[in-house]
Write a protein that holds these residues in place. Sequence first.
Motif, PDB file in Angstrom:
ATOM      1  N   ILE C  13      -6.911   3.542   6.833  1.00 55.14           N
ATOM      2  CA  ILE C  13      -5.984   2.412   6.210  1.00 55.14           C
ATOM      3  C   ILE C  13      -6.159   2.031   4.984  1.00 55.14           C
ATOM      4  O   ILE C  13      -5.110   1.744   4.119  1.00 55.14           O
ATOM      5  CB  ILE C  13      -6.467   0.940   7.060  1.00 55.14           C
ATOM      6  N   VAL C  14      -7.326   2.460   4.443  1.00 56.23           N
ATOM      7  CA  VAL C  14      -7.549   2.235   2.924  1.00 56.23           C
ATOM      8  C   VAL C  14      -6.772   3.236   1.933  1.00 56.23           C
ATOM      9  O   VAL C  14      -6.144   2.930   1.167  1.00 56.23           O
ATOM     10  CB  VAL C  14      -9.069   2.068   2.582  1.00 56.23           C
ATOM     11  N   ILE C  15      -6.940   4.450   2.589  1.00 55.68           N
ATOM     12  CA  ILE C  15      -6.046   5.272   2.112  1.00 55.68           C
ATOM     13  C   ILE C  15      -4.248   5.151   1.844  1.00 55.68           C
ATOM     14  O   ILE C  15      -3.748   5.171   0.834  1.00 55.68           O
ATOM     15  CB  ILE C  15      -6.152   6.777   2.454  1.00 55.68           C
ATOM     16  N   LEU C  16      -3.816   4.460   3.030  1.00 61.11           N
ATOM     17  CA  LEU C  16      -2.508   4.277   3.084  1.00 61.11           C
ATOM     18  C   LEU C  16      -2.412   3.014   1.897  1.00 61.11           C
ATOM     19  O   LEU C  16      -1.240   3.043   1.452  1.00 61.11           O
ATOM     20  CB  LEU C  16      -2.403   3.881   4.422  1.00 61.11           C
ATOM     21  N   PHE C  17      -3.341   2.046   2.206  1.00 63.26           N
ATOM     22  CA  PHE C  17      -3.313   0.856   1.345  1.00 63.26           C
ATOM     23  C   PHE C  17      -2.901   1.502  -0.328  1.00 63.26           C
ATOM     24  O   PHE C  17      -2.017   1.043  -1.068  1.00 63.26           O
ATOM     25  CB  PHE C  17      -4.333  -0.028   1.169  1.00 63.26           C
ATOM     26  N   ALA C  18      -3.984   2.584  -0.622  1.00 66.81           N
ATOM     27  CA  ALA C  18      -3.987   2.744  -1.888  1.00 66.81           C
ATOM     28  C   ALA C  18      -2.778   3.676  -2.307  1.00 66.81           C
ATOM     29  O   ALA C  18      -2.062   3.346  -3.347  1.00 66.81           O
ATOM     30  CB  ALA C  18      -5.343   3.505  -2.099  1.00 66.81           C
ATOM     31  N   LEU C  19      -2.374   4.494  -1.269  1.00 63.80           N
ATOM     32  CA  LEU C  19      -1.019   5.054  -1.632  1.00 63.80           C
ATOM     33  C   LEU C  19      -0.073   4.258  -1.866  1.00 63.80           C
ATOM     34  O   LEU C  19       0.954   4.512  -2.868  1.00 63.80           O
ATOM     35  CB  LEU C  19      -0.838   6.083  -0.378  1.00 63.80           C
ATOM     36  N   PHE C  20       0.410   3.285  -1.083  1.00 65.88           N
ATOM     37  CA  PHE C  20       1.548   2.339  -0.996  1.00 65.88           C
ATOM     38  C   PHE C  20       1.518   1.864  -2.313  1.00 65.88           C
ATOM     39  O   PHE C  20       2.432   1.640  -3.261  1.00 65.88           O
ATOM     40  CB  PHE C  20       1.398   1.472   0.159  1.00 65.88           C
ATOM     41  N   PHE C  21       0.314   1.124  -2.693  1.00 73.12           N
ATOM     42  CA  PHE C  21       0.294   0.602  -4.072  1.00 73.12           C
ATOM     43  C   PHE C  21       0.430   1.433  -5.371  1.00 73.12           C
ATOM     44  O   PHE C  21       1.075   1.223  -6.455  1.00 73.12           O
ATOM     45  CB  PHE C  21      -0.999  -0.423  -4.321  1.00 73.12           C
TER      46      PHE C  21
END
Lengths: 326, 503, 172
Positions: C13-21
Motif C-alpha cells: 500500500i505504501v508503494i502504491l501511495f508513493a507511486l500514485f503521488f
Amino acid sequence: MRVKMNISILFLGLVLILAACGGGSEQSGGEASTNYPERKIEVLVGHGAGGGTDLFARAVVKELEEILDVNINVVNQEGGAGVIAAQNAFNAPADGYTLVGDAAFPITTAAGTNKHGLDDFVPIARFQSDTYGLWVNPAKFDSIDDFIQAAKDNPGKITVGGTGSMGMDEITVFQLGQVAGVELSFVPMEGSGEMHSGVIGGHLDAMVDEFGPTKALYEDGSIKPLVVFAEERLEQFPDLPTTVEKGWDITDGNERGFYIKKGTDPEIIKILEGAMKKAYDSEEYQKLEEESYLHLREGWLNSKEFTTRTEELIEKYKAVMEELQK
Amino acid sequence: MFDYLITGILNIVTDPMNITMLLIAIVIGYIGGAIPGVSGTMLVVIMLPVTYALEPTAAFILLTGIYAITAFSGAISAILLRTPGTPEAVVTTFDGYPMAQQGNPGRALGIAIFCSVTGGVIGTLCLITITPALANVALSFSSPEYFALTVLGLTVVASLSGKELAKGLIGVLFGLMISVIGMDPLTGTLRYTFDATVLTSGIDLIPVIIGLFALSEFLKKTKDSHVVQETISNVKTKIFEIEIFKKIKGTMARSSIIGVFIGILPGVGATTASMLSYSEAVRWAKDEEKASYGKGNPKGIAASETSNNAAAMGTLVPLLSLGIPGGATAAVLLGAFILHGMQPGPMLFKTEPELMYTIFAGLLLANIAMLVVSKPFIKLFQRIVNVPYHVLGPLVVVFCVIGTYTVRNNYFDILIMILFGIIGYILEKYKFPLATIILGVVLGPLTESEFRRSIQMANGDFSIFFTRPISLILIIISVLMLFYPMINDYIKKRKLQKINISA
Amino acid sequence: MSNVMKDYIFYSIVILFALFFLVMTPQIKITNGTFIIGPRHWPYILLTLMLILAIFGIVKSYILAKKSKSIESKDHEDKIEPERTFFKLSIPMISLVLVILYVLLLNAIGFIISTLLFLYGISLLLGQKKQLYSIIFAVLTTVVFIGLFSVLLSIPLPRGLGIFRQLSLLFY
C-alpha cells in the motif's frame, strides 16, 4: 430486532414531520424582504481569528449589530486566502443572511483560486483601503535611494519579506521591483510575527507591511519606513516620501470589504449598504481606524463604486500575475 | 521590579472586580478547554467583546487568565477520551490516555495538572524576569534555525518507532506528505488538490489527530462495549505523589526549558513545543524504559504538559516586549490591547508598568489557582471513565465531529477525520507507531517552508545552515543524536566484550 | 493472517501511495520561477524515500520470513491470538458504517436530525437495552450540543439543505 426497527422508523418519521412543519412556517415568512433582517446574519471570514481581516470584520459587525438590531456572527473559515469562505457563501442560499468579509477577493479571483468572482458575488461596501509601507531596520538603510542603490549593486540579493504568497504583499514587492528597475528577492513569511522579528533581527533586508501592525515597532524605533505606497504624503509622517513622488505608480493596498452572493434581493443589499455606511461613520469605528492607522486613506466605497473598483483590480492583477508567473 | 509585582498581586487581591474576573477565567478556561472543539483562541475571541466594558486591568486578567488555563484544560479530555480538548494537548494523549485506561485516571490528571502548573509558573517567572533577554534570543532565530530545530525534532523518529525503524520512517514521511497537500505557502501553487476547492486549504492537524486517535479508539472500543465494564471505584485523586515526582522531575525541568524556549519563537506554538519535549523525553530515556512511552509512562504526560504551558507563557514574551504576536491567541491579545488603546512593546513597560505587572501577577495567580481548585474538577471529570460506553461512545463521536468542524468551520474536515479514523483503526491493529505520523504532521509545514525560505533568503546558498552558529550547533546535535544509538550500541558491545574477556 | 502477510500488504500500500503521488507530482504547476526550490522538490524527496523504505521493508520481511520458516515453522505466533467470531468483529464495522452515514447526512439534513438519529442508533448498537433511554439520551445530548455550540458559542453547526436548513434556523 423487528420491534426496534419499527420504532426507529416511527422516530424518523416523527422527526421528518417536525422538520416539514418547521420548514413550512419559516418559508411563508421569508417572502417579504422589507422585514429584513428577521434573524441572525452570518459573516464568513476566510482568515483565522486575530488577523487583520478578522479584526476588521469583528469591529464592523459590532456596530452593525446595533444598527440592524440583530445578532451577527463572525464565522472564521480559514484557508486558501479566503477562497473557502467564498465557496461556502456561494453554497448558501442568496437570502441575504450570509455575507463574506474579505481582503483578497480581487487577487484570488485574478489568480483563479477563487472560482466565484463577480459573476457570483456582489460587493456591498468597502471599509478600508490600507496603505503599505516599505520597512527596514534603521541600521541597514537610511533612505529609499539607499535601498534602491543597494538593490542595484546586488541584483536579486536584497530580500523583502511579506506575508503569504501570491497575495497583495508579493504583488507589491514585484511591482516595486519593476518600476524601480531593480531585482528584489521576495521571501514569503508564514505570519507577520516571524516577518517582523526577521527584519528587526536582520535576517531580512526589508519588508512590506501596513502602518497599523507595525505601529509599536515603529514607535520604539526598531524599524522605520522608507517609502509609503500612496499618492500624497501622510500627515503623521510628513518626511516620508511617497511612491508617486518617486515616479512609481503603485499605491494599492489591501481593500477590506463585504460581499454577498449574487441573486440576493437588491432591496436587502440596499439595507445592508445603508447600515454599513452608518457603521463606517460611527464614532467608535472611526476611533478604531485611527488607533490602528487605518485612516490614512478614505476607505468607504458604496456597492456600485466598490463593484467598479473590484472589476478594475481583477483585470489589473490578472495582468500582473501573468508577468509574475512568467 | 518585585515591588511592582507585589503591587500587581495586591491590585488583584484587593479589587473584587479583578478577583471575579480571575474566577470567571478559571471556570470558563477549565470547562471550555476540556470540551473538544472549544480552543483557547476561540474562548478569548468570544470573551473579547465582553471586555470592552471593563477596565483594562480586569479585561486582561480575564483574557490572559483564560489563555493560561486552557493551556492545561485541553489535557482533561485528552486523558479521559483520547480526544484533545485543545490542539496543545495532542501529545498528552500518547501517555495520558493509556494511564487512564489502566485504571489511573486520577493519577494521570494529577500529573497533568501538577506539571501544567509548574510549567506555567516557570514560564511566567521567565516572562517576568528575563523577557528582554529572551526577546533577543527570539530575534536571533530565523528560518535556518527553525529548520535546524525541526530536523532535531525529526531525528527522534528512531526512538519513537521502537524496533521497526522502517515503519517509523514511513510514518513520518506520510505525516510530512499530508502537510504538503493544499496551497504551497511559498509560491501559492496548488499541490495535489485534484481541482477541489476544499483541498486548497490543505489538511489541518486537528482532523488528522482526532481521526487517528479518538475515532479509531471508538471503533476499537465498540467491540467490547457489550462486556460489562469493571468500574474503577478506588480512584484517589492525588495531585502530588512524591514517588512520581521523583521520577518525573528531570523531565519537568527539561520540558519547561524547551517549552519557554520554543514558545518565544514567533510562529512556533505550544503544540510543537510539547511534541519536541516529548521527543526529547523519549530520547533521554534509558533503553529499557523507551518501550514504556506511549503506554502510560508518567514522564510522557509530564513532558507534554509542562512544556505546553511553559510555551503558552513564552509566547507572550515577543508580544509584550516587542509587540510581535507569536501565535493565534497572542494575535487576539494584541488586538485586545489595541482595542483598549494600548500598543504592546517596550514602551508599554515604561508607560503602564503597573498594568503590565498586574497582568503578570494575574498569570501567576491563574496558574496557582488552577492547582488550588483542581480537586473538585478532577473528581468530577474522572468519573467519566465509569460512564457506560453506550453513553460515552456516542458522545465521543459527536465530540470528534464537532471538535473537527469548529477548527475552521469546514465540513470537509470532518470527512478527513473519518478517513484518518479508519486509517488509525487499521494501523493500530497492525501495531504501527502512530506517534510518528503525528510527528510528521506537526513538524511538516515548518520543515519544508523554513528550508525553502532559508535558501531563498540566502539566494540559493545551501551553506546557510552551516554558517550561522545557532543553526550549525542544532544541526551538529541532530547528527549526533541520529548516530547516538549506534555509538551507544558499539560502546555497550565493547563493554560486554571486556566483561566477557575479564570473566 | 500472518504477520508477514500483513507486512507485505502494508508495504504494498505504501508503494502504491508513493507511486500514485509521484505520478501526480509533475502536474503541480510551477507558477513562480523565481523560487530556487520549487513546490515539487520536497514531495519528490519524501515520496522517493518512502518508496525506497517500502521496498526495503518488503525485502527485509521476505528474508526474515524465510529465516524464521527454516528455523521454526511450527508455532506460529499469530495462532495465539484468539479468532474472533464474525458477529463480534462486525460491530466495529457497523459502527463505522453508522458514523459514515451520520457524517454524510450531516451535510444534507443538518446537525439536529442526523445527530438525533445517530445517537439513537449507536447507543442501541452499543448495548443500551431500553428504547426509551436511547431516545431521551439522543434528544438530551442534541439539545445540550446545540445549546452549547450554536447558541452559546455562536458556531453554526451544519444546517443541511432545503427545509432542513429552515428547521435549523428555528433553533440557531
